[in-house]
Design an enzyme around this catalytic site. Structure first.
Site, PDB file in Angstrom:
ATOM      1  N   LYS A 192       0.273   3.716  -2.773  1.00 43.91           N
ATOM      2  CA  LYS A 192      -0.813   4.692  -2.743  1.00 43.91           C
ATOM      3  C   LYS A 192      -0.306   6.119  -2.595  1.00 43.91           C
ATOM      4  CE  LYS A 192      -3.952   1.171  -1.052  1.00 43.91           C
ATOM      5  NZ  LYS A 192      -4.458   0.443   0.112  1.00 43.91           N
ATOM      6  N   SER A 226      -6.261   3.526   4.020  1.00 44.17           N
ATOM      7  CA  SER A 226      -5.606   2.688   3.010  1.00 44.17           C
ATOM      8  C   SER A 226      -6.602   1.910   2.156  1.00 44.17           C
ATOM      9  CB  SER A 226      -4.626   1.718   3.689  1.00 44.17           C
ATOM     10  OG  SER A 226      -3.706   1.207   2.753  1.00 44.17           O
ATOM     11  N   SER A 251       0.799  -1.229   0.000  1.00 42.85           N
ATOM     12  CA  SER A 251       0.000   0.000   0.000  1.00 42.85           C
ATOM     13  C   SER A 251       0.832   1.281   0.000  1.00 42.85           C
ATOM     14  CB  SER A 251      -0.954   0.006   1.198  1.00 42.85           C
ATOM     15  OG  SER A 251      -2.011  -0.901   1.007  1.00 42.85           O
ATOM     16  N   LYS A 265       2.771   6.615   4.854  1.00 41.16           N
ATOM     17  CA  LYS A 265       1.936   5.481   4.482  1.00 41.16           C
ATOM     18  C   LYS A 265       2.556   4.147   4.862  1.00 41.16           C
ATOM     19  CE  LYS A 265      -1.778   3.944   2.724  1.00 41.16           C
ATOM     20  NZ  LYS A 265      -1.619   2.859   3.725  1.00 41.16           N
TER      21      LYS A 265
END
Length: 388
Positions: free
Chosen positions: A59, A121, A56, A231
């Site tokens: 992202k 997320s 993730s 993140k």
């Protein structure tokens, strides 16, 4: 490339310099990287150029593309995007990973989608945003890769908007993730602050129930002073990873850890790593904002040179408690061709010391320099014939 060696005495205190060595650090993370954004000094690196799946953390690139479009006025935070039933069907339920609990056939604002991406997320949020921006996710992925090249990601490629495993098409390095984080923070400071540091986000529902509140998984929030992004990521293939940043006393660090084997290990190693960055290193101011450090030669300008000044207070990272012997030089590609705008970044102050990483600090033009007139250009051409 022009280089001017400057007197180190101009940048040091009256205290006698001492030898300095990079402070030691050990981590169980297979991959780790830390950079001080104030000086661009790499404070630590461990397999930082290994290609790896980002999970993730990909992202961040989706958010970067959206931020760039918002800055250009091509995308609005209150703009609403349709949740296509086909997209919802693919990205809901336990097998679809993290979700912001969108509902099919509804509309959702760009602002809520960005919160769904950065805070919780949401894999569904990424794909809906991608389709709303570019029509299809593959078309959006092309934008991701284009922006990645523009900001200097040299060893990364994206195949999805959310980092879902895709057979190896998507890969990054820790160094590139730090570059992406740095570009996000520097290019979109207001949007970065607005979205990345939220502790929770409430949206959606299941089976018609109440809206669902989900916590931000950022392991630094609430544990490290000044932490405000970025993140986390996790898949079986990638393990547990995190790209994070924090600012203390005007000094901002960016860190990456990847390949950890548990959620708790990610928390422990991330906090330990960032604490080390702030405690084992300190900041030393070298040049006050506006001070002229050198001059640069100018080509075909209405002046033959231009002053090189500090655009801000310039500081370097040094091991805490040390007073290293510094060497500084000004480096630029020159002569610099006119016209030149005041404030343009045209040179760097490069600072080195034995046992420490090289650090580069920006220098900008002190004034506008216009193009030379006809006779000035003719005279420059005449002198060039004789190597003058």
């Amino acid at each position: 490339m022009k280089k001017f060696l400057l007197s180190a005495a101009a940048f040091t205190t009256a205290v006698a310099p001492t030898a300095a060595q990079t402070p030691p650090f050990e981590t169980s993370a297979p991959v780790a990287y830390m950079e001080d954004l104030s000086s661009h000094a790499v404070l630590f690196q461990k397999d930082a150029d290994r290609r790896m799946p980002p999970a993730s953390m990909a992202k961040m690139m989706t958010a970067y593309v959206a931020f760039d479009l918002i800055k250009q006025g091509k995308l609005k935070l209150d703009q609403e995007i349709d949740v296509r039933p086909e997209t919802w069907k693919k990205w809901h339920g336990p097998s679809a990973g993290s979700t912001m609990f969108l509902s099919p056939g509804t509309k959702v604002s760009v602002e809520n989608l960005l919160n769904g991406i950065m805070v919780v997320s949401g894999n569904d949020a990424c794909v809906v945003l991608a389709e709303g921006i570019a029509g299809t996710e593959p078309a959006f992925v092309n934008l991701m890769n284009q922006k990645a090249r523009e900001i200097g990601l040299k060893n990364s490629q994206f195949g999805t908007s959310n980092g879902w495993p895709d057979g190896g098409r998507t890969y990054v390095t820790a160094r590139d993730l730090a570059t992406l984080a740095k570009a996000t923070i520097e290019n979109f400071p207001d949007l970065y602050k607005r979205f990345y540091s939220k502790e929770s986000f409430t949206y959606g529902s299941t089976m018609g129930g109440a809206p669902i509140t989900q916590a931000n998984r950022d392991p630094l929030l609430g544990r490290v002073k000044g932490a405000d992004g970025l993140k986390t990521g996790h898949t079986e293939e990638a393990g547990y990873g995190f790209t994070g940043s924090a600012e203390q006393n005007g000094r901002r660090l960016v860190m990456v850890v990847a390949g950890l084997n548990s959620f708790n290990a990610r928390i422990e190693e991330s906090v330990k790593f960032m604490d080390w960055g702030f405690r084992a290193w300190s900041s030393r101011k070298l040049v006050n904002k506006g001070r002229q450090v050198e001059t640069a030669q100018v080509q075909l300008g209405d002046a033959s040179s231009v002053g090189l000044v500090a655009p801000r207070d310039l500081a370097i990272a040094i091991p805490a408690g040390s007073n290293p012997d510094l060497q500084a030089r000004v480096v630029y590609d020159g002569p610099v061709k006119a016209p030149i705008k005041a404030g343009a970044h045209i040179a760097d102050l490069v600072v080195t010391s034995p046992g420490m990483p090289e650090q580069r600090l920006p220098l900008v033009a002190a004034a506008d320099v216009g193009e030379a007139g006809f006779f000035g250009r003719a005279w420059a051409g005449f002198l060039s014939l004789f190597g003058a």
